[in-house]
Design a protein around this motif. Structure first.
Motif, PDB file in Angstrom:
ATOM      1  N   GLU A  76       0.848  -1.143   0.144  1.00 18.76           N
ATOM      2  CA  GLU A  76       0.131   0.067  -0.012  1.00 18.76           C
ATOM      3  C   GLU A  76       0.940   1.295  -0.063  1.00 18.76           C
ATOM      4  O   GLU A  76       0.187   2.351  -0.161  1.00 18.76           O
ATOM      5  CB  GLU A  76      -0.831  -0.075   1.325  1.00 18.76           C
ATOM      6  N   LYS A  77       2.123   1.082   0.017  1.00 18.35           N
ATOM      7  CA  LYS A  77       2.897   2.385   0.326  1.00 18.35           C
ATOM      8  C   LYS A  77       2.982   3.422  -1.092  1.00 18.35           C
ATOM      9  O   LYS A  77       3.018   4.491  -0.866  1.00 18.35           O
ATOM     10  CB  LYS A  77       4.544   1.849   0.444  1.00 18.35           C
ATOM     11  N   GLY A  78       2.759   2.788  -2.137  1.00 19.08           N
ATOM     12  CA  GLY A  78       2.739   3.553  -3.390  1.00 19.08           C
ATOM     13  C   GLY A  78       1.663   4.497  -3.424  1.00 19.08           C
ATOM     14  O   GLY A  78       1.687   5.714  -3.636  1.00 19.08           O
ATOM     15  N   ARG A  79       0.188   3.933  -3.117  1.00 17.65           N
ATOM     16  CA  ARG A  79      -1.020   4.711  -3.016  1.00 17.65           C
ATOM     17  C   ARG A  79      -0.601   5.728  -1.810  1.00 17.65           C
ATOM     18  O   ARG A  79      -1.023   6.747  -1.984  1.00 17.65           O
ATOM     19  CB  ARG A  79      -1.838   3.587  -2.882  1.00 17.65           C
ATOM     20  N   ALA A  80      -0.385   5.180  -0.601  1.00 18.21           N
ATOM     21  CA  ALA A  80      -0.187   6.149   0.465  1.00 18.21           C
ATOM     22  C   ALA A  80       0.544   7.321   0.405  1.00 18.21           C
ATOM     23  O   ALA A  80       0.298   8.259   0.680  1.00 18.21           O
ATOM     24  CB  ALA A  80       0.247   5.188   1.652  1.00 18.21           C
ATOM     25  N   THR A  81       1.918   6.878  -0.213  1.00 16.50           N
ATOM     26  CA  THR A  81       2.816   7.886  -0.535  1.00 16.50           C
ATOM     27  C   THR A  81       2.184   9.028  -1.511  1.00 16.50           C
ATOM     28  O   THR A  81       2.409  10.269  -1.437  1.00 16.50           O
ATOM     29  CB  THR A  81       4.071   7.495  -0.646  1.00 16.50           C
ATOM     30  N   SER A  82       1.842   8.531  -2.533  1.00 14.40           N
ATOM     31  CA  SER A  82       1.313   9.354  -3.695  1.00 14.40           C
ATOM     32  C   SER A  82       0.163  10.088  -3.285  1.00 14.40           C
ATOM     33  O   SER A  82       0.026  11.502  -3.599  1.00 14.40           O
ATOM     34  CB  SER A  82       0.563   8.463  -5.044  1.00 14.40           C
ATOM     35  N   LEU A  83      -0.680   9.745  -2.348  1.00 15.68           N
ATOM     36  CA  LEU A  83      -2.103  10.556  -1.843  1.00 15.68           C
ATOM     37  C   LEU A  83      -1.387  11.648  -1.056  1.00 15.68           C
ATOM     38  O   LEU A  83      -1.749  12.823  -1.057  1.00 15.68           O
ATOM     39  CB  LEU A  83      -2.787   9.678  -1.136  1.00 15.68           C
ATOM     40  N   PHE A  84      -0.216  11.284  -0.236  1.00 17.60           N
ATOM     41  CA  PHE A  84       0.466  12.260   0.902  1.00 17.60           C
ATOM     42  C   PHE A  84       1.039  13.345  -0.098  1.00 17.60           C
ATOM     43  O   PHE A  84       0.894  14.427   0.077  1.00 17.60           O
ATOM     44  CB  PHE A  84       1.404  11.538   1.651  1.00 17.60           C
ATOM     45  N   THR A  85       1.785  12.792  -1.073  1.00 16.75           N
ATOM     46  CA  THR A  85       2.283  13.887  -2.078  1.00 16.75           C
ATOM     47  C   THR A  85       1.405  14.839  -2.923  1.00 16.75           C
ATOM     48  O   THR A  85       1.850  15.623  -3.615  1.00 16.75           O
ATOM     49  CB  THR A  85       3.337  13.221  -2.854  1.00 16.75           C
ATOM     50  N   THR A  86       0.163  14.658  -3.057  1.00 17.49           N
ATOM     51  CA  THR A  86      -0.807  15.336  -3.533  1.00 17.49           C
ATOM     52  C   THR A  86      -0.721  16.826  -2.950  1.00 17.49           C
ATOM     53  O   THR A  86      -1.338  17.879  -3.657  1.00 17.49           O
ATOM     54  CB  THR A  86      -2.213  14.926  -3.645  1.00 17.49           C
ATOM     55  N   THR A  87      -0.434  16.832  -1.700  1.00 15.84           N
ATOM     56  CA  THR A  87      -0.150  18.090  -1.069  1.00 15.84           C
ATOM     57  C   THR A  87       0.658  19.006  -1.605  1.00 15.84           C
ATOM     58  O   THR A  87       0.512  20.379  -1.765  1.00 15.84           O
ATOM     59  CB  THR A  87       0.113  18.087   0.254  1.00 15.84           C
ATOM     60  N   PHE A  88       1.473  18.476  -2.396  1.00 13.46           N
ATOM     61  CA  PHE A  88       2.519  19.189  -3.322  1.00 13.46           C
ATOM     62  C   PHE A  88       2.019  20.027  -4.366  1.00 13.46           C
ATOM     63  O   PHE A  88       2.406  20.855  -4.712  1.00 13.46           O
ATOM     64  CB  PHE A  88       3.672  18.219  -3.903  1.00 13.46           C
ATOM     65  N   GLN A  89       0.709  19.408  -4.752  1.00 12.16           N
ATOM     66  CA  GLN A  89       0.157  20.058  -5.732  1.00 12.16           C
ATOM     67  C   GLN A  89      -1.217  20.590  -5.574  1.00 12.16           C
ATOM     68  O   GLN A  89      -1.795  21.750  -6.174  1.00 12.16           O
ATOM     69  CB  GLN A  89       0.002  19.300  -7.012  1.00 12.16           C
TER      70      GLN A  89
END
Length: 441
Positions: free
Chosen positions: A141-154
């Motif tokens: 689940e790390k890919g989805r979790a990290t990607s969702l977290f990094t949406t803050t970057f945008q």
């Protein structure tokens, strides 16, 4: 590793408190973005008010990343030693104070010092947050979790330019914007201490908001050495990292990635305001265009990593970086007044320069044992932030003003194209195999 993955798939967690943790981390990092993005959005009017040149504006934007880079390295190591929650608390207190103080700035030198201080505060946030994700999410689940977290970057750059320009228009000045934006930090401190714990073990033992089933599910597929609780010696972690060729390549990729991302964010408002002649409010909306599509790209990239590439990052990185080369050339050649073509170029830039974001930050979590993830992320992101510093600063010298007063950012985008090409090529040489570390000492 295969046995762990099979076990993880077979287990079904009864609760989803790990997603509550992720949401709070996401919200806290969005607050983190308020000041840095607001300054960049309002930089054209701040520059005029304080009589700052393009070169000085580039330094103001870039000096943030000096403090940010230093703090990243220290925060990553501290997160592994004293816990991510304490380090994030320090971060929020510092950047909340500096956000408020930005509204009081009166000189170039004071502005530089505040930006440096903000970089130190915000630099204490990312590595501990990533370490928390590494502790709370299994590998599948790390890919989805990290990607969702990094949406803050945008999400930040998508929403904040509209918010900042609207507030500045409402108040008739850019200064009150930063007084208002200091308030969310106070809310963030409360949310951190109420909702977040460092690890599932700590939550299960002290607060009980996670079920035993979810706890077993998380631990069934984590990168570990021999002990869940024993810490790895910092000297051991450093030796592992600096003798790993893939880690060195990863640091370089992150350097060029952050150079491109922050080069865009720093100068896109000025590019639209000066080269294409948008009004302040219209510029705020146009500057949000790349970030809006980037949110979709980040989520898609995380899904692709987990479901299609099964934790392999290199191909998603190449898919993101290499198309950026022609896109930056397109953006540099759009004539003034061609709004449709400009919008298309901005959308393409936002999508392809961000689809790899989740995969990029998931890579250390998949490559290294969790006891050293904070250190790995802190060092790599600290080095990467040098790109965030150099690109905006160099871009300030590449902006050209003609005798008639016309401003051109074409050379800036050509520089970004070269950086994206190097990052894309390096991505193809990353090793995807988890690093085995037998001893913690």
């Amino acid at each position: 590793m295969l046995e762990k993955e099979t076990m993880s798939i077979g287990l079904k967690p009864k609760t989803g408190y790990r997603w509550v943790i992720l949401f709070v981390l996401w919200l806290l990092y969005l607050i983190n973005y308020l000041d840095r993005t607001s300054v960049l959005t309002l930089l054209p009017v701040i520059r005029t008010d304080l009589h700052i040149t393009h070169e000085q504006a580039g330094l103001i934007a870039s000096i943030f990343f000096v403090g940010y880079a230093i703090a990243q390295v220290l925060a990553g190591m501290l997160a592994d030693r004293i816990g991510a929650k304490r380090v994030m608390s320090i971060a929020i207190i510092i950047f909340t104070f500096v956000t408020f103080a930005t509204g009081l700035v009166r000189s170039f030198s004071t502005f530089v010092l505040l930006r440096l201080g903000l970089g130190i505060g915000e630099g204490c946030h990312f590595a501990p947050a990533s370490r928390t994700i590494a502790d709370w999410f299994p590998n599948n689940e790390k890919g989805r979790a990290t990607s969702l977290f990094t949406t803050t970057f945008q999400v930040g750059p998508a929403v904040i330019p509209i918010l900042a320009t609207s507030l500045a228009t409402f108040f008739g000045s850019w200064r009150p914007v930063f007084f208002v934006l200091g308030i969310p930090g106070l809310i963030g401190i409360f949310m951190l201490w109420y909702y977040v714990t460092n690890t599932p073990e700590e939550e299960l033992r002290n607060k009980g908001r996670i079920s035993k089933e979810e706890y077993d599910y998380i631990l069934s597929n984590l990168n570990t050495t021999k002990s869940e609780t024993k810490k790895m010696a910092t000297t051991k972690a450093l030796k592992v990292l600096f003798t790993d060729i893939s880690f060195i390549a990863y640091c370089l990729i992150l350097f060029f990635n952050l150079a491109v991302i922050w080069g865009e964010l720093v100068w896109i408002s000025s590019f639209l305001y000066e080269q294409h002649g948008f009004s302040l409010k219209a510029m705020g909306f146009m500057a949000s265009v790349p970030s809006l599509i980037a949110i979709v790209a980040l989520v898609l990239g995380g899904w692709l990593m987990d479901k299609v590439f099964h934790g392999k990052a290199k191909w998603i990185l190449a898919i993101g970086f290499l198309p950026c080369v022609p896109i930056f050339f397109l953006l540099s050649s759009v004539p003034k007044g061609h709004i449709f073509l400009l919008t298309v170029a901005l959308l393409l830039m936002g999508f392809f320069s961000n689809i790899q974001g989740g995969a990029l930050y998931t890579y250390p979590q998949m490559r290294f044992p969790k006891q050293m993830v904070g250190t790995a992320i802190g060092i790599s992101n600290g080095f990467g932030q040098l790109g965030s510093f150099l690109a905006p600063f160099a871009a300030g010298f590449l902006v050209k003003t003609s005798a008639s007063g016309a401003v051109s950012y074409n050379n800036v985008f050509i520089m970004f194209a070269g950086m994206a090409l190097i990052a894309g090529v390096l991505s193809l040489f990353l090793s995807e195999k988890p690093k085995v570390v037998e001893s913690l000492e």
